[in-house]
Design a protein around this motif. Structure first.
Motif, PDB file in Angstrom:
ATOM      1  N   ALA A  86       0.834  -1.207   0.000  1.00 48.92           N
ATOM      2  CA  ALA A  86       0.000   0.000   0.000  1.00 48.92           C
ATOM      3  C   ALA A  86       0.867   1.254   0.000  1.00 48.92           C
ATOM      4  N   GLY A  87       0.488   2.218  -0.816  1.00 54.91           N
ATOM      5  CA  GLY A  87       1.193   3.495  -0.857  1.00 54.91           C
ATOM      6  C   GLY A  87       2.350   3.539  -1.847  1.00 54.91           C
ATOM      7  N   MET A  88       2.645   2.409  -2.496  1.00 51.68           N
ATOM      8  CA  MET A  88       3.748   2.407  -3.473  1.00 51.68           C
ATOM      9  C   MET A  88       3.159   2.423  -4.881  1.00 51.68           C
ATOM     10  N   SER A  89       3.449   3.450  -5.628  1.00 52.66           N
ATOM     11  CA  SER A  89       2.953   3.574  -6.995  1.00 52.66           C
ATOM     12  C   SER A  89       3.805   2.716  -7.922  1.00 52.66           C
ATOM     13  N   PRO A  90       3.292   2.349  -9.107  1.00 59.21           N
ATOM     14  CA  PRO A  90       4.111   1.609 -10.079  1.00 59.21           C
ATOM     15  C   PRO A  90       5.399   2.332 -10.432  1.00 59.21           C
ATOM     16  N   ALA A  91       5.324   3.677 -10.545  1.00 61.15           N
ATOM     17  CA  ALA A  91       6.528   4.442 -10.888  1.00 61.15           C
ATOM     18  C   ALA A  91       7.577   4.336  -9.786  1.00 61.15           C
ATOM     19  N   LEU A  92       7.123   4.416  -8.526  1.00 56.06           N
ATOM     20  CA  LEU A  92       8.047   4.303  -7.409  1.00 56.06           C
ATOM     21  C   LEU A  92       8.661   2.907  -7.340  1.00 56.06           C
ATOM     22  N   GLN A  93       7.832   1.907  -7.582  1.00 58.45           N
ATOM     23  CA  GLN A  93       8.353   0.537  -7.565  1.00 58.45           C
ATOM     24  C   GLN A  93       9.380   0.328  -8.676  1.00 58.45           C
ATOM     25  N   ARG A  94       9.067   0.850  -9.859  1.00 59.42           N
ATOM     26  CA  ARG A  94       9.992   0.739 -10.982  1.00 59.42           C
ATOM     27  C   ARG A  94      11.318   1.427 -10.649  1.00 59.42           C
ATOM     28  N   ALA A  95      11.234   2.608 -10.037  1.00 55.88           N
ATOM     29  CA  ALA A  95      12.443   3.352  -9.676  1.00 55.88           C
ATOM     30  C   ALA A  95      13.236   2.614  -8.599  1.00 55.88           C
ATOM     31  N   GLY A 148      16.990   1.363  -8.992  1.00 60.82           N
ATOM     32  CA  GLY A 148      18.024   1.806  -8.073  1.00 60.82           C
ATOM     33  C   GLY A 148      18.808   0.644  -7.474  1.00 60.82           C
ATOM     34  N   ILE A 149      18.085  -0.404  -7.073  1.00 60.36           N
ATOM     35  CA  ILE A 149      18.752  -1.589  -6.511  1.00 60.36           C
ATOM     36  C   ILE A 149      19.653  -2.229  -7.567  1.00 60.36           C
ATOM     37  N   ASN A 150      19.149  -2.324  -8.778  1.00 62.00           N
ATOM     38  CA  ASN A 150      19.940  -2.953  -9.831  1.00 62.00           C
ATOM     39  C   ASN A 150      21.147  -2.098 -10.237  1.00 62.00           C
ATOM     40  N   ASP A 151      21.022  -0.787 -10.158  1.00 58.72           N
ATOM     41  CA  ASP A 151      22.170   0.068 -10.444  1.00 58.72           C
ATOM     42  C   ASP A 151      23.289  -0.188  -9.427  1.00 58.72           C
ATOM     43  N   LEU A 152      22.904  -0.355  -8.171  1.00 55.20           N
ATOM     44  CA  LEU A 152      23.896  -0.645  -7.136  1.00 55.20           C
ATOM     45  C   LEU A 152      24.525  -2.025  -7.365  1.00 55.20           C
ATOM     46  N   ASN A 153      23.679  -2.988  -7.727  1.00 50.78           N
ATOM     47  CA  ASN A 153      24.206  -4.323  -8.015  1.00 50.78           C
ATOM     48  C   ASN A 153      25.151  -4.299  -9.216  1.00 50.78           C
ATOM     49  N   GLU A 208      13.999  -7.928 -12.045  1.00 54.53           N
ATOM     50  CA  GLU A 208      13.262  -7.533 -13.244  1.00 54.53           C
ATOM     51  C   GLU A 208      12.114  -8.495 -13.523  1.00 54.53           C
ATOM     52  N   LEU A 209      12.386  -9.800 -13.408  1.00 53.11           N
ATOM     53  CA  LEU A 209      11.343 -10.794 -13.661  1.00 53.11           C
ATOM     54  C   LEU A 209      10.216 -10.666 -12.653  1.00 53.11           C
ATOM     55  N   ALA A 210      10.564 -10.462 -11.381  1.00 49.63           N
ATOM     56  CA  ALA A 210       9.535 -10.314 -10.352  1.00 49.63           C
ATOM     57  C   ALA A 210       8.620  -9.129 -10.647  1.00 49.63           C
ATOM     58  N   PHE A 211       9.219  -8.051 -11.146  1.00 49.22           N
ATOM     59  CA  PHE A 211       8.431  -6.872 -11.485  1.00 49.22           C
ATOM     60  C   PHE A 211       7.459  -7.181 -12.620  1.00 49.22           C
ATOM     61  N   ARG A 212       7.942  -7.897 -13.655  1.00 49.73           N
ATOM     62  CA  ARG A 212       7.073  -8.252 -14.783  1.00 49.73           C
ATOM     63  C   ARG A 212       6.032  -9.293 -14.389  1.00 49.73           C
ATOM     64  N   LEU A 213       6.393 -10.155 -13.437  1.00 48.74           N
ATOM     65  CA  LEU A 213       5.488 -11.213 -13.001  1.00 48.74           C
ATOM     66  C   LEU A 213       4.231 -10.653 -12.357  1.00 48.74           C
ATOM     67  N   GLN A 214       4.340  -9.469 -11.782  1.00 45.75           N
ATOM     68  CA  GLN A 214       3.167  -8.870 -11.149  1.00 45.75           C
ATOM     69  C   GLN A 214       2.045  -8.616 -12.152  1.00 45.75           C
ATOM     70  N   SER A 215       2.401  -8.386 -13.394  1.00 46.36           N
ATOM     71  CA  SER A 215       1.366  -8.143 -14.407  1.00 46.36           C
ATOM     72  C   SER A 215       0.963  -9.421 -15.138  1.00 46.36           C
ATOM     73  N   SER A 216       1.885 -10.387 -15.254  1.00 48.42           N
ATOM     74  CA  SER A 216       1.575 -11.598 -16.034  1.00 48.42           C
ATOM     75  C   SER A 216       0.935 -12.704 -15.207  1.00 48.42           C
ATOM     76  N   ALA A 217       1.286 -12.796 -13.912  1.00 50.78           N
ATOM     77  CA  ALA A 217       0.801 -13.914 -13.097  1.00 50.78           C
ATOM     78  C   ALA A 217      -0.715 -13.900 -12.873  1.00 50.78           C
ATOM     79  N   PRO A 218      -1.341 -12.748 -12.617  1.00 57.29           N
ATOM     80  CA  PRO A 218      -2.795 -12.791 -12.410  1.00 57.29           C
ATOM     81  C   PRO A 218      -3.548 -13.400 -13.583  1.00 57.29           C
ATOM     82  N   GLU A 219      -3.145 -13.094 -14.795  1.00 56.22           N
ATOM     83  CA  GLU A 219      -3.807 -13.686 -15.971  1.00 56.22           C
ATOM     84  C   GLU A 219      -3.521 -15.182 -16.052  1.00 56.22           C
ATOM     85  N   LEU A 220      -2.294 -15.594 -15.697  1.00 52.64           N
ATOM     86  CA  LEU A 220      -1.920 -17.009 -15.743  1.00 52.64           C
ATOM     87  C   LEU A 220      -2.803 -17.848 -14.832  1.00 52.64           C
TER      88      LEU A 220
END
Length: 481
Positions: free
Chosen positions: A226-235, A239-244, A264-276
């Motif tokens: 709750a309270g996290m927008s898609p843009a914030l989650q993407r950022a 950010g984590i991946n830039d550090l990695n 990256e996969l986990a982020f994409r899975l949020q949109s693909s898994a519900p349909e699956l």
């Protein structure tokens, strides 16, 4: 001058580390830094693209399901000759008082091929002409965990990559928004050895199986806090991946690359898994075919729990939906078939659970035009002994012990020869006597169906090339279509 020497030393060290699989450079992996699961060209034209491996953990009794042995009933209660028992180890069975155990099951031939099935598998029997039954599989291991590791990872030693991991390492995946390799378990952790049977071992963790649940949320933690927008989650992910990425440039650890791809996969899975996992688009006829809503019989047993029939039906249908969306490898794991006692009751219960959904899966793959490209495997780590379980403290001989010397696996689709019964064991099912197939041969054949030469699919680690089949394995060409 010092900087030059430092650069030469760093380059030399990087080369040595790459030879031991520490960094993704050199010949260790053909995986791109951008996408380790990009689709790669196999060694030769493949017959199969996807695999569904139904693993019936514990060891189904082949002489009660697939391999009729009339001599068992004729010899019921009699001892085996001592020569059979020399240098043979059992998990629990006492050699001195062991007696042959017959079977109450009735067998019949099915389909144009005349393939034999017992009365416990009426639905699977309708698929006889699509199946290849191999009755001569044998293993080196007689206890569950080492035998499971051998069957799933090609070695009885923990820490080796699983079959699905080798396949995704060699071929990549067409499923951009789903894992390349998914494990579905019907109950608990699904297998005594746990995740070792779908682990990537010493391969980068990108190639490990991803465990999906079968109750509640199939994929955990899909909902954005709750309270996290898609843009914030993407950022946040960026950010984590830039550090990695910065850290990886310093240490060259391929696991950091794997971690980035996982985010990256986990982020994409949020949109693909519900349909699956949304089955609302499946017809009632399809759901009925898989056995959704079946009445689950009561059984006085300490195995599993309520809802297993529905869970197994769900996993079989989900497997079809996964390969439909490009997932390379799907494991369906159901335990336990380890029937040391109460064999008749528990084998009946388990067979009733899996028979209809497995048959529905094979039929559904055909209906959707997927069976030709999808290899379905139904197997386990070993079978059951022709002798009855006579463990101290057992008042009645009602079960069977582990038996690695001759057991049965089934395959369908994906380039195997349909309607084929291959190999044979002796008149009581003790030893293979015709066309023996070792676990390494089975693995070599599976990889061959996917266009992979098992001797060439290697990963260099600690100064040597490792492969799924170690230094063994021969392709069983007689079962190829």
């Amino acid at each position: 001058m010092r900087n030059s020497l430092w650069g030469m030393g760093t380059a030399t060290l990087a080369q040595l580390l790459s030879q031991d699989g520490v960094s993704p450079a050199g010949e260790v992996s053909t995986v791109s830094d951008q996408d380790p699961l990009q689709v790669r060209t196999p060694h030769f034209p493949p017959r199969a693209k996807n695999c569904i491996y139904i693993y019936l953990e514990g060891g189904p009794s082949q002489m009660d399901l697939y391999d009729p042995k009339p001599q068992l009933n004729k010899l019921d209660g009699q001892p085996l000759p001592d020569s059979f028992l020399e240098n043979v180890q059992f998990a629990f069975l006492q050699k001195e008082s062991a007696r042959i155990k017959g079977t109450p099951r009735k067998f019949a031939q099915h389909g144009e091929s005349g393939m034999n099935f017992s009365d416990l598998l009426p639905h699977l029997a309708t698929c006889a002409d699509d199946l290849c039954m191999v009755r001569s599989v044998h293993s080196d291991q007689f206890n569950h965990v080492p035998a499971q590791l051998l069957m799933n990872c090609g070695s009885a030693i923990a820490g080796r990559p699983s079959l699905g991991s080798w396949m995704t390492y060699g071929l990549g995946s067409e499923a951009n928004n789903l894992p390349a390799f998914v494990s579905l378990v019907t109950t608990g952790r699904g297998i005594p050895g746990g995740s070792a049977s779908w682990s990537s071992g010493f391969l980068p963790s990108n190639y490990s199986g991803v465990l999906f649940g079968n109750q509640g949320s199939t994929v955990s933690n899909l909902q954005t806090p709750a309270g996290m927008s898609p843009a914030l989650q993407r950022a946040t992910v960026k950010g984590i991946n830039d550090l990695n990425q910065l850290r990886m440039q310093d240490v060259g650890d391929p696991e950091l690359a794997s971690r980035m791809h996982s985010y990256e996969l986990a982020f994409r899975l949020q949109s693909s898994a519900p349909e699956l996992v949304d089955l609302s688009g499946e017809s009632k006829a399809t759901l009925d075919r898989y056995g959704f809503g079946r009445k689950e019989p009561e059984i006085a047993s300490n195995r599993g729990g309520k809802g297993l029939f529905e869970a197994f039906s769900y996993n079989c249908l989900l497997a079809r939906r996964l390969v439909e969306r490009g997932v390379r490898m799907v494991n369906i794991i159901h335990s336990s078939w380890d029937h040391h006692s109460r064999l008749d009751a528990e084998l009946t219960h388990n067979s009733l659970m899996v028979d209809q959904p497995i048959a529905a899966l094979i039929q559904d793959l055909k209906l959707h035009g997927l069976l030709d490209d999808t290899l379905v495997i139904i197997g386990s780590e070993f079978g059951r002994t022709p002798l009855g379980e006579n463990r101290p403290g057992f008042k009645k001989i009602t079960g069977r012990d582990h038996h690695p010397f001759a057991f049965t696996i089934l395959m369908a689709g994906g380039g195997v020869k349909p309607g084929t019964t291959y190999g044979a064991s002796d008149e009581i099912g003790w030893h293979t006597i015709e066309n023996p197939v070792h676990v390494h041969d089975l693995h070599a054949t599976i990889l061959h169906l996917f266009g992979l030469d098992h001797t060439q699919l290697t990963y260099r680690l600690q100064g040597r090339d490792f492969r799924l089949t170690d230094v063994h394995g021969h392709v069983v060409h007689d079962i190829l279509a």
